[in-house]
Structures are given as structure tokens and as C-alpha cells.
Scaffold this active site. Structure first.
Site, PDB file in Angstrom:
ATOM      1  N   HIS A  47       3.667   6.655  -1.122  1.00 24.34           N
ATOM      2  CA  HIS A  47       2.292   6.543  -0.627  1.00 24.34           C
ATOM      3  C   HIS A  47       1.590   7.879  -0.800  1.00 24.34           C
ATOM      4  O   HIS A  47       2.188   8.937  -0.545  1.00 24.34           O
ATOM      5  CB  HIS A  47       2.265   6.148   0.859  1.00 24.34           C
ATOM      6  CG  HIS A  47       2.910   4.820   1.089  1.00 24.34           C
ATOM      7  ND1 HIS A  47       2.290   3.637   0.768  1.00 24.34           N
ATOM      8  CD2 HIS A  47       4.143   4.497   1.537  1.00 24.34           C
ATOM      9  CE1 HIS A  47       3.103   2.635   1.033  1.00 24.34           C
ATOM     10  NE2 HIS A  47       4.243   3.118   1.493  1.00 24.34           N
TER      11      HIS A  47
ATOM     12  N   TYR B  65      -7.470   9.610  -0.114  1.00 26.27           N
ATOM     13  CA  TYR B  65      -6.575   9.457  -1.271  1.00 26.27           C
ATOM     14  C   TYR B  65      -6.733  10.531  -2.341  1.00 26.27           C
ATOM     15  O   TYR B  65      -6.011  10.517  -3.337  1.00 26.27           O
ATOM     16  CB  TYR B  65      -6.782   8.068  -1.904  1.00 26.27           C
ATOM     17  CG  TYR B  65      -6.448   6.940  -0.946  1.00 26.27           C
ATOM     18  CD1 TYR B  65      -5.155   6.799  -0.443  1.00 26.27           C
ATOM     19  CD2 TYR B  65      -7.415   6.031  -0.519  1.00 26.27           C
ATOM     20  CE1 TYR B  65      -4.842   5.790   0.449  1.00 26.27           C
ATOM     21  CE2 TYR B  65      -7.114   5.013   0.373  1.00 26.27           C
ATOM     22  CZ  TYR B  65      -5.828   4.901   0.854  1.00 26.27           C
ATOM     23  OH  TYR B  65      -5.501   3.904   1.746  1.00 26.27           O
TER      24      TYR B  65
ATOM     25  N   PRO C 210      -2.369  -2.822  -5.302  1.00 14.22           N
ATOM     26  CA  PRO C 210      -3.792  -3.166  -5.278  1.00 14.22           C
ATOM     27  C   PRO C 210      -4.716  -2.026  -4.839  1.00 14.22           C
ATOM     28  O   PRO C 210      -4.359  -1.219  -3.980  1.00 14.22           O
ATOM     29  CB  PRO C 210      -3.855  -4.318  -4.264  1.00 14.22           C
ATOM     30  CG  PRO C 210      -2.630  -4.179  -3.438  1.00 14.22           C
ATOM     31  CD  PRO C 210      -1.579  -3.614  -4.362  1.00 14.22           C
ATOM     32  N   ASN C 211      -5.859  -2.011  -5.482  1.00 15.65           N
ATOM     33  CA  ASN C 211      -6.951  -1.067  -5.199  1.00 15.65           C
ATOM     34  C   ASN C 211      -6.682   0.361  -5.689  1.00 15.65           C
ATOM     35  O   ASN C 211      -7.556   1.220  -5.587  1.00 15.65           O
ATOM     36  CB  ASN C 211      -7.306  -1.038  -3.696  1.00 15.65           C
ATOM     37  CG  ASN C 211      -7.780  -2.399  -3.215  1.00 15.65           C
ATOM     38  OD1 ASN C 211      -8.659  -2.998  -3.825  1.00 15.65           O
ATOM     39  ND2 ASN C 211      -7.183  -2.904  -2.159  1.00 15.65           N
TER      40      ASN C 211
ATOM     41  N   ALA D 292      -1.493  -1.864   0.150  1.00 18.21           N
ATOM     42  CA  ALA D 292      -1.578  -2.646   1.392  1.00 18.21           C
ATOM     43  C   ALA D 292      -0.451  -3.680   1.511  1.00 18.21           C
ATOM     44  O   ALA D 292      -0.094  -4.081   2.628  1.00 18.21           O
ATOM     45  CB  ALA D 292      -2.936  -3.330   1.496  1.00 18.21           C
TER      46      ALA D 292
ATOM     47  N   ARG E  63     -12.308   5.832  -4.561  1.00 15.46           N
ATOM     48  CA  ARG E  63     -11.922   5.130  -3.331  1.00 15.46           C
ATOM     49  C   ARG E  63     -11.539   6.134  -2.228  1.00 15.46           C
ATOM     50  O   ARG E  63     -10.542   6.848  -2.364  1.00 15.46           O
ATOM     51  CB  ARG E  63     -10.717   4.230  -3.632  1.00 15.46           C
ATOM     52  CG  ARG E  63     -10.198   3.502  -2.421  1.00 15.46           C
ATOM     53  CD  ARG E  63      -8.862   2.850  -2.701  1.00 15.46           C
ATOM     54  NE  ARG E  63      -8.371   2.188  -1.512  1.00 15.46           N
ATOM     55  CZ  ARG E  63      -7.113   1.842  -1.310  1.00 15.46           C
ATOM     56  NH1 ARG E  63      -6.204   2.071  -2.247  1.00 15.46           N
ATOM     57  NH2 ARG E  63      -6.748   1.258  -0.191  1.00 15.46           N
TER      58      ARG E  63
ATOM     59  N   ARG F 101      -2.020   7.255  10.341  1.00 15.14           N
ATOM     60  CA  ARG F 101      -3.279   6.527  10.172  1.00 15.14           C
ATOM     61  C   ARG F 101      -3.360   5.365  11.170  1.00 15.14           C
ATOM     62  O   ARG F 101      -2.809   5.455  12.256  1.00 15.14           O
ATOM     63  CB  ARG F 101      -3.393   6.068   8.705  1.00 15.14           C
ATOM     64  CG  ARG F 101      -3.389   7.248   7.717  1.00 15.14           C
ATOM     65  CD  ARG F 101      -3.539   6.779   6.293  1.00 15.14           C
ATOM     66  NE  ARG F 101      -4.807   6.071   6.103  1.00 15.14           N
ATOM     67  CZ  ARG F 101      -5.063   5.315   5.031  1.00 15.14           C
ATOM     68  NH1 ARG F 101      -4.162   5.189   4.068  1.00 15.14           N
ATOM     69  NH2 ARG F 101      -6.219   4.705   4.932  1.00 15.14           N
TER      70      ARG F 101
ATOM     71  N   GLU G  88       9.861   4.088  -2.618  1.00 15.30           N
ATOM     72  CA  GLU G  88       8.504   3.731  -2.167  1.00 15.30           C
ATOM     73  C   GLU G  88       7.657   4.992  -2.038  1.00 15.30           C
ATOM     74  O   GLU G  88       8.136   6.018  -1.543  1.00 15.30           O
ATOM     75  CB  GLU G  88       8.591   3.006  -0.815  1.00 15.30           C
ATOM     76  CG  GLU G  88       7.227   2.603  -0.264  1.00 15.30           C
ATOM     77  CD  GLU G  88       7.358   1.687   0.954  1.00 15.30           C
ATOM     78  OE1 GLU G  88       8.172   0.745   0.927  1.00 15.30           O
ATOM     79  OE2 GLU G  88       6.629   1.923   1.926  1.00 15.30           O
TER      80      GLU G  88
ATOM     81  N   ASN H  29       4.264   2.063  -5.405  1.00 12.22           N
ATOM     82  CA  ASN H  29       3.313   2.218  -4.311  1.00 12.22           C
ATOM     83  C   ASN H  29       2.755   0.816  -4.065  1.00 12.22           C
ATOM     84  O   ASN H  29       1.855   0.368  -4.773  1.00 12.22           O
ATOM     85  CB  ASN H  29       2.186   3.182  -4.672  1.00 12.22           C
ATOM     86  CG  ASN H  29       1.224   3.382  -3.501  1.00 12.22           C
ATOM     87  OD1 ASN H  29       1.253   2.618  -2.537  1.00 12.22           O
ATOM     88  ND2 ASN H  29       0.374   4.390  -3.592  1.00 12.22           N
TER      89      ASN H  29
END
Ligand code: DQA
Length: 144
Positions: free
Chosen positions: A99, A22, A9-10, A76, A17, A106, A97, A73
Site C-alpha cells: 500500500h 498517495y 482499482p483507481n 480498496a 488522485r 486512516r 501486499e 496492491n
């Protein structure tokens, strides 16, 4: 060798964004980069993006019979989505996985991944390059 790359998502908003976190590359630009790496590795990659957990889970179920490995990825969902974690485990394909950001540097809630333990490994913190590194690692794993 068939690999499925799933963006969560996103990530469709990449480019605009939080570019300080990012980067400024759009998802389409990242996908182009992924396809270039796939070509050099002589593997076939399909990329998809979903904003809802159910759609990702449905895609994983469909992929079970047709792909050799997965790069994901979970965005969230990484931090709390147990159903997604269970789907990765149920499908049982080697999964990496990814990111863009270093989730360990963070907010504290991002340091926890509920999906990492059912993945073969995690690559985080290298921006778009994280996907390329993940593809290389997965291809290497699948060729062993
Ligand atoms: C992310 C990190 C997550 O914490 C965040 O929710 C994202 C993107 C990353 O690629 O750095 O949406 O997965």
C-alpha cells in the site's frame, strides 16, 4: 525470476488522485521505478492494472503457471474482497501486499485487510517506495 506486479482499482488515477494521500507520481512513473529496481535485482517484472476484481482474479489464474512471485496492491479490494483473497491462496505463489499509504493510520475500515493473511508480508506507508521495498523482499525470499 519472474514477478508479476498487480495494481488494483483507481491506481490508474495516481498523479491526480488525492495527491496528499498517495503522492504526485503517476502509475507510469511508479512502473518505471519498479522496472529500475527489477533491473538492479536482475529479475523480470511485468506490471498490470485492473479496476475490476474479476480481471485481477483472471490475471492471477493465468500467472499461476508462469510467475515465481507476486506483488499486489489490491487497493480498496484489500478491505472486503474475499474472492480475491481466495484467488491469492489458490494460486499459492509467494505474494507481498503493498500500500502506498499507511492503511492503519486512516479511516477504521482501511485497517482491516482480508488479503494480508494469504500474503507473505505487507509493506504500507512508504508511497511509491512501498513497491520497491516489496520487490526487494520478494526477490530475497525467492532466492533463499
Ligand atoms: C491503497 C489503500 C486503500 O485503502 C485504497 O482503497 C487504495 C490505495 C494504498 O495504496 O494506499 O485505493 O491500497
Amino acid at each position: 525470476m519472474n514477478v508479476l506486479v498487480i495494481h488494483g482499482p483507481n491506481l490508474d488515477l495516481l498523479g491526480t488522485r488525492e495527491p496528499d494521500v498517495y503522492g504526485s507520481a503517476t502509475l507510469a512513473e511508479i512502473d518505471t521505478r519498479i522496472q529500475r529496481v527489477a533491473e538492479s535485482l536482475k529479475i523480470t517484472v511485468r506490471t498490470v492494472q485492473y479496476n475490476s476484481e474479476g480481471e485481477i482474479i483472471d490475471e492471477l489464474h493465468r500467472a499461476a503457471g508462469s510467475v515465481d512471485g507476486i506483488v499486489i496492491n489490491p487497493a480498496a479490494f484489500t478491505h472486503y474482497a474475499y474472492a480475491l483473497r481466495d484467488a491469492i491462496a489458490a494460486v499459492g505463489k509467494p505474494t507481498v501486499e503493498v500500500h502506498l499509504s499507511n492503511i492503519h493510520a486512516r479511516e477504521p475500515f482501511r485497517a482491516q485487510s482480508v488479503t494480508a493473511s494469504v500474503c507473505r508480508g505487507t509493506i504500507a506507508g512508504f508511497g511509491a517506495e512501498s513497491y520497491c521495498l516489496a520487490l526487494r523482499a520478494l526477490a530475497d525470499l525467492l532466492r533463499r
